[in-house]
Design an enzyme around this catalytic site. Sequence first.
Site, PDB file in Angstrom:
ATOM      1  N   GLY A 210      20.105  53.634  15.412  1.00 33.74           N
ATOM      2  CA  GLY A 210      21.032  52.840  16.205  1.00 33.74           C
ATOM      3  C   GLY A 210      21.024  51.383  15.825  1.00 33.74           C
TER       4      GLY A 210
ATOM      5  N   ASP B 259      23.730  42.276  16.337  1.00 35.97           N
ATOM      6  CA  ASP B 259      24.156  40.988  16.898  1.00 35.97           C
ATOM      7  C   ASP B 259      22.912  40.124  17.072  1.00 35.97           C
ATOM      8  OD1 ASP B 259      24.564  43.373  19.007  1.00 35.97           O
ATOM      9  OD2 ASP B 259      23.416  41.775  19.957  1.00 35.97           O
TER      10      ASP B 259
HETATM   11  N1  HPA Z   1      21.098  44.228  24.588  1.00 32.50           N
HETATM   12  C1  HPA Z   1      20.896  45.529  24.810  1.00 32.50           C
HETATM   13  N2  HPA Z   1      21.229  46.469  23.944  1.00 32.50           N
HETATM   14  C2  HPA Z   1      21.769  46.098  22.782  1.00 32.50           C
HETATM   15  C3  HPA Z   1      21.998  44.757  22.489  1.00 32.50           C
HETATM   16  C4  HPA Z   1      21.647  43.776  23.446  1.00 32.50           C
HETATM   17  O1  HPA Z   1      21.832  42.571  23.243  1.00 32.50           O
HETATM   18  N3  HPA Z   1      22.567  44.715  21.257  1.00 32.50           N
HETATM   19  C5  HPA Z   1      22.668  45.987  20.807  1.00 32.50           C
HETATM   20  N4  HPA Z   1      22.179  46.831  21.744  1.00 32.50           N
END
Ligand code: HPA
Length: 235
Positions: free
Chosen positions: A90, A204
């Site tokens: 993931g 991100d």
């Molecule tokens: N928070 C929680 N789950 C996630 C995030 C996040 O910033 N980015 C990708 N999965």
Amino acid sequence: MSTPHIEAAVGAIADTVLLPGDPLRARFIAQEFLDAPEQVTARRNMLGFTGRWQGRAITVMGGGMGIASTAIYATELARVYGVRRMIRVGTCGGLGEVALGDILLAQSGSTDSRFNRMQFGDHDLAACADFTLLRGAVDVAAALEVETRVAHVFSTDCFYDGAPGLHEHLRRHRICGIEMETAGLYGLAMREGVQALAILAVSDHLDRHEQMSAAERERGLAQVARLALTVCASN
Ligand code: HPA
């Protein structure tokens, strides 16, 4: 026999399962990588496929978002289908010095969820990856010349409006990935006596406010899936 959440016949699911959160990612991985993939379950549209990778039977199935959803599928896979290895594939948010696209091999999963505590006498469980799978992933990544980081991650129940100051606590403890499933999967795997590992692409960056494009996400996921499948084939 099936379960409340998985309609596959016992025997139609391999002993090794890749678990992306999104069922459409499960279909993408199955179509992109597996030989002769067959859909084995679609209950609640949580798609699962079994096929072969380098001659070995592998199932790839969505697990949903969050520990609650993932744990339902992982529990039924372990207890009813005899699954012995689960690799979460993931994405996660990055903190600190990680960069977009980095691939994290999650050594440990901390969490704000009570899921593990509920089954561990309200104590703190050190929710860890299976060492053999983790070492296998490190070795396979080196052989494939894919750069990875062995990392601590945090699984939150709150995608929005989490605890104030959380990111500061995470940075202070050298936790560099945040997502929503790994700590629950690791705790559950420890209790069920099965192997688990999470391989996560940083999609991100929470400090730098950067995000992968949709195309970059797909490439990141494909890289993670290839790594996970190669680990399965070589262990
Ligand atoms: N928070 C929680 N789950 C996630 C995030 C996040 O910033 N980015 C990708 N999965």
